[in-house]
Scaffold this motif. Structure first.
Motif, PDB file in Angstrom:
ATOM      1  N   TRP B  59       0.301  -0.224  -6.255  1.00 36.49           N
ATOM      2  CA  TRP B  59      -0.022   0.057  -4.858  1.00 36.49           C
ATOM      3  C   TRP B  59       1.089   0.918  -4.278  1.00 36.49           C
ATOM      4  O   TRP B  59       2.249   0.797  -4.660  1.00 36.49           O
ATOM      5  CB  TRP B  59      -0.130  -1.243  -4.063  1.00 36.49           C
ATOM      6  CG  TRP B  59      -1.304  -2.088  -4.421  1.00 36.49           C
ATOM      7  CD1 TRP B  59      -1.362  -3.021  -5.415  1.00 36.49           C
ATOM      8  CD2 TRP B  59      -2.588  -2.110  -3.794  1.00 36.49           C
ATOM      9  NE1 TRP B  59      -2.606  -3.607  -5.449  1.00 36.49           N
ATOM     10  CE2 TRP B  59      -3.376  -3.081  -4.463  1.00 36.49           C
ATOM     11  CE3 TRP B  59      -3.150  -1.401  -2.731  1.00 36.49           C
ATOM     12  CZ2 TRP B  59      -4.696  -3.343  -4.098  1.00 36.49           C
ATOM     13  CZ3 TRP B  59      -4.466  -1.682  -2.375  1.00 36.49           C
ATOM     14  CH2 TRP B  59      -5.230  -2.638  -3.056  1.00 36.49           C
ATOM     15  N   LYS B  60       0.699   1.768  -3.318  1.00 35.16           N
ATOM     16  CA  LYS B  60       1.676   2.593  -2.605  1.00 35.16           C
ATOM     17  C   LYS B  60       1.548   2.314  -1.116  1.00 35.16           C
ATOM     18  O   LYS B  60       0.443   2.155  -0.594  1.00 35.16           O
ATOM     19  CB  LYS B  60       1.399   4.086  -2.851  1.00 35.16           C
ATOM     20  CG  LYS B  60       1.400   4.498  -4.319  1.00 35.16           C
ATOM     21  CD  LYS B  60       2.787   4.780  -4.813  1.00 35.16           C
ATOM     22  CE  LYS B  60       2.734   5.374  -6.223  1.00 35.16           C
ATOM     23  NZ  LYS B  60       4.080   5.511  -6.789  1.00 35.16           N
ATOM     24  N   ILE B  61       2.702   2.299  -0.463  1.00 36.81           N
ATOM     25  CA  ILE B  61       2.686   2.097   0.982  1.00 36.81           C
ATOM     26  C   ILE B  61       2.709   3.441   1.681  1.00 36.81           C
ATOM     27  O   ILE B  61       3.102   4.459   1.085  1.00 36.81           O
ATOM     28  CB  ILE B  61       3.876   1.197   1.409  1.00 36.81           C
ATOM     29  CG1 ILE B  61       3.643   0.622   2.811  1.00 36.81           C
ATOM     30  CG2 ILE B  61       5.195   1.948   1.315  1.00 36.81           C
ATOM     31  CD1 ILE B  61       4.580  -0.512   3.160  1.00 36.81           C
ATOM     32  N   ASP B  62       2.254   3.449   2.943  1.00 36.37           N
ATOM     33  CA  ASP B  62       2.140   4.702   3.691  1.00 36.37           C
ATOM     34  C   ASP B  62       3.500   5.383   3.870  1.00 36.37           C
ATOM     35  O   ASP B  62       4.557   4.791   3.665  1.00 36.37           O
ATOM     36  CB  ASP B  62       1.503   4.438   5.058  1.00 36.37           C
ATOM     37  CG  ASP B  62       2.364   3.520   5.903  1.00 36.37           C
ATOM     38  OD1 ASP B  62       2.114   2.303   5.885  1.00 36.37           O
ATOM     39  OD2 ASP B  62       3.309   4.011   6.555  1.00 36.37           O
ATOM     40  N   THR B  71       6.301   2.619  -3.981  1.00 35.08           N
ATOM     41  CA  THR B  71       5.516   1.597  -4.658  1.00 35.08           C
ATOM     42  C   THR B  71       5.641   0.283  -3.902  1.00 35.08           C
ATOM     43  O   THR B  71       6.724  -0.088  -3.457  1.00 35.08           O
ATOM     44  CB  THR B  71       6.017   1.421  -6.100  1.00 35.08           C
ATOM     45  OG1 THR B  71       5.831   2.650  -6.787  1.00 35.08           O
ATOM     46  CG2 THR B  71       5.246   0.320  -6.808  1.00 35.08           C
ATOM     47  N   PHE B  72       4.508  -0.375  -3.752  1.00 33.97           N
ATOM     48  CA  PHE B  72       4.477  -1.613  -2.981  1.00 33.97           C
ATOM     49  C   PHE B  72       3.939  -2.727  -3.868  1.00 33.97           C
ATOM     50  O   PHE B  72       2.857  -2.607  -4.441  1.00 33.97           O
ATOM     51  CB  PHE B  72       3.582  -1.430  -1.755  1.00 33.97           C
ATOM     52  CG  PHE B  72       3.527  -2.632  -0.849  1.00 33.97           C
ATOM     53  CD1 PHE B  72       4.458  -2.798   0.157  1.00 33.97           C
ATOM     54  CD2 PHE B  72       2.536  -3.598  -1.007  1.00 33.97           C
ATOM     55  CE1 PHE B  72       4.412  -3.902   0.994  1.00 33.97           C
ATOM     56  CE2 PHE B  72       2.487  -4.703  -0.175  1.00 33.97           C
ATOM     57  CZ  PHE B  72       3.429  -4.857   0.830  1.00 33.97           C
ATOM     58  N   LEU B  79       3.626  -6.816   4.487  1.00 32.67           N
ATOM     59  CA  LEU B  79       3.082  -5.776   5.355  1.00 32.67           C
ATOM     60  C   LEU B  79       3.419  -6.066   6.811  1.00 32.67           C
ATOM     61  O   LEU B  79       3.572  -7.226   7.209  1.00 32.67           O
ATOM     62  CB  LEU B  79       1.562  -5.705   5.206  1.00 32.67           C
ATOM     63  CG  LEU B  79       1.032  -5.281   3.836  1.00 32.67           C
ATOM     64  CD1 LEU B  79      -0.493  -5.389   3.817  1.00 32.67           C
ATOM     65  CD2 LEU B  79       1.475  -3.873   3.517  1.00 32.67           C
ATOM     66  N   ASP B  83       0.763  -0.658   8.863  1.00 37.87           N
ATOM     67  CA  ASP B  83       0.893  -0.300   7.449  1.00 37.87           C
ATOM     68  C   ASP B  83      -0.463  -0.001   6.804  1.00 37.87           C
ATOM     69  O   ASP B  83      -1.484  -0.578   7.186  1.00 37.87           O
ATOM     70  CB  ASP B  83       1.543  -1.437   6.649  1.00 37.87           C
ATOM     71  CG  ASP B  83       3.067  -1.383   6.706  1.00 37.87           C
ATOM     72  OD1 ASP B  83       3.604  -0.344   7.128  1.00 37.87           O
ATOM     73  OD2 ASP B  83       3.704  -2.379   6.332  1.00 37.87           O
ATOM     74  N   ILE B  85      -1.673   0.360   2.665  1.00 32.70           N
ATOM     75  CA  ILE B  85      -1.346   0.457   1.246  1.00 32.70           C
ATOM     76  C   ILE B  85      -2.601   0.898   0.501  1.00 32.70           C
ATOM     77  O   ILE B  85      -3.721   0.561   0.893  1.00 32.70           O
ATOM     78  CB  ILE B  85      -0.798  -0.871   0.659  1.00 32.70           C
ATOM     79  CG1 ILE B  85      -1.775  -2.015   0.848  1.00 32.70           C
ATOM     80  CG2 ILE B  85       0.546  -1.199   1.266  1.00 32.70           C
ATOM     81  CD1 ILE B  85      -1.369  -3.287   0.105  1.00 32.70           C
ATOM     82  N   LYS B  87      -4.369   1.986  -3.474  1.00 34.65           N
ATOM     83  CA  LYS B  87      -4.334   1.982  -4.934  1.00 34.65           C
ATOM     84  C   LYS B  87      -5.387   2.960  -5.427  1.00 34.65           C
ATOM     85  O   LYS B  87      -6.522   2.948  -4.957  1.00 34.65           O
ATOM     86  CB  LYS B  87      -4.601   0.585  -5.500  1.00 34.65           C
ATOM     87  CG  LYS B  87      -4.531   0.554  -7.017  1.00 34.65           C
ATOM     88  CD  LYS B  87      -4.340  -0.851  -7.531  1.00 34.65           C
ATOM     89  CE  LYS B  87      -5.634  -1.486  -7.934  1.00 34.65           C
ATOM     90  NZ  LYS B  87      -5.419  -2.674  -8.791  1.00 34.65           N
TER      91      LYS B  87
END
Lengths: 195, 187
Positions: B59-62, B71-72, B79, B83, B85, B87
């Motif tokens: 997962w990627k965060i904004d 990467t989250f 969160l 936010d 996120i 994938k």
């Protein structure tokens, strides 16, 4: 007719009639056609995109121990209020002394900051107390973990937040002589922001 | 001639007569071959071509806050309002058949959470550079197309009326798996 003839005819009758043979063939053909029902299927293909269990963070100011009483600092000397002598500059607890114009009241509030979240960011604001004399506005300064700052991030989680509140009385007022006031409702707010 | 011999001759004659009568049961047939041939069915499938499989994709965060676009890990990171996120998974379409026609859909992704939504999730055909909606059609022309599936988890920031929805703090909610499905149709 020979007396032996019936024996031959009996042998002939053991064959299935042609109509019966045809019926059997037809039945087999029907069975085969019914077996062809699989052609009624349609195609489907699917792949999973697995989810997750997202969790939210938190933001809180927990009093530790909270706010002190208001104290005030007198600037001393003759004030705008003539004819009355007040003690020289001193700091004392509000309620036991009289305040005069240009005096400053202050209080210190100490909290523990809870700030959890990858993108957590915010700032402190002061909620003005009610009951202050006209023209008196409170201000606040903050330290987080001993460093002066008005904003915070998740890196400040667990640190002590000390807010110093200051309420400056106006120097020119003449309308509040002999009055009393009660300060209430002042508070520190931590508010999260996100671009 | 003995009587029994006469009887035998008579019986033999009768048998000849009967056998001769079998000719009336004959029928004629004639057949000619009609050439058949090989008939092949096509196929329809979608395969996970995500590096390391979609299940393991990160997962990627904004990028609006720091760290931006990092990467989250939902298992360890939290969160905050505002936010998003995401994938991203990759799939490849195999679609063969003269009349092959199919629809693509993202289903599932149910959650009990009220503090985030997945309304931004979508399918995109990278080969044709078009979003796949419920009305999009996959045909044999899309054979080997690369499709990107994006799961978007959005935790909306409050507005003037929900300025302090602190009830959304310290929440955990399960987002069930989504599925990308190709379904063949025929009129």
């Amino acid at each position: 007719m020979s007396p032996h003839a019936p024996r031959h005819r009996a042998a002939t009758r053991r064959r299935l009639p042609r109509a019966a043979v045809g019926a059997v063939v037809a039945t087999v053909a029907v069975v085969l056609l019914v077996g062809g029902n699989g052609s009624l299927a349609f195609w489907r293909s699917a792949r999973s995109m697995s989810g997750a269990s997202p969790a939210s963070g938190s933001l809180a100011l927990t009093p530790n121990p909270g706010c002190t009483s208001w104290t005030f600092t007198q600037t001393g000397g003759p004030s705008a209020w003539s004819g009355t002598a007040y003690p020289a500059t001193t700091t004392t607890t509000a309620g036991t002394r009289y305040v005069e114009p240009n005096d400053t009241l202050s209080a210190t509030c100490t909290y523990t900051l809870k700030a959890v979240g990858t993108h957590l960011r915010g700032s402190f604001t002061l909620v003005q107390p009610s009951g202050a004399p006209s023209g008196a506005t409170a201000t606040a300064t903050y330290t987080v973990g001993g460093a002066a700052q008005t904003t915070f991030t998740a890196a400040d989680n667990g640190k002590a937040v000390v807010a110093t509140l200051t309420l400056a009385l106006p120097s020119t007022t003449t309308s509040s002589q002999g009055a009393s006031f009660t300060l209430s409702g002042a508070s520190i707010s931590a508010r999260q922001v996100h671009a | 001639m003995k009587k029994s011999t006469k009887g035998a001759i008579a019986a033999g004659g009768a048998a000849v007569l009967l056998l001769g009568g079998a000719g009336s049961l004959a029928y004629w047939t004639s057949s000619a071959n009609v050439a058949g041939g090989n008939i092949s069915s096509g196929h329809l499938s979608i395969d996970d071509t995500t590096a390391g499989t979609c299940a393991n994709a990160a997962w990627k965060i904004d990028s609006a806050e720091t760290p931006a676009g990092a990467t989250f890990d939902p298992a360890t990171q939290k969160l905050v309002p505002g936010d998003t996120i995401t994938k991203v998974c990759s799939f490849k379409v195999s679609a063969v058949g003269t009349h092959l026609r199919a629809t693509a859909a993202v289903t599932g992704g149910s959650t009990t959470a009220t503090w985030f939504n997945t309304t931004g999730s979508k399918l995109h055909d990278d080969t044709t550079n078009a979003d796949l909606t419920s009305s999009s059609v996959i045909t044999a022309a899309n054979n080997n197309d690369v499709i990107t599936g994006t799961i978007v988890v959005n935790f909306p920031y409050g507005d003037a009326t929900t300025v302090s929805t602190n009830t959304t703090q310290d929440q955990t909610a399960v987002l069930n798996a989504l599925a990308v499905t190709l379904t063949q149709v025929h009129s």
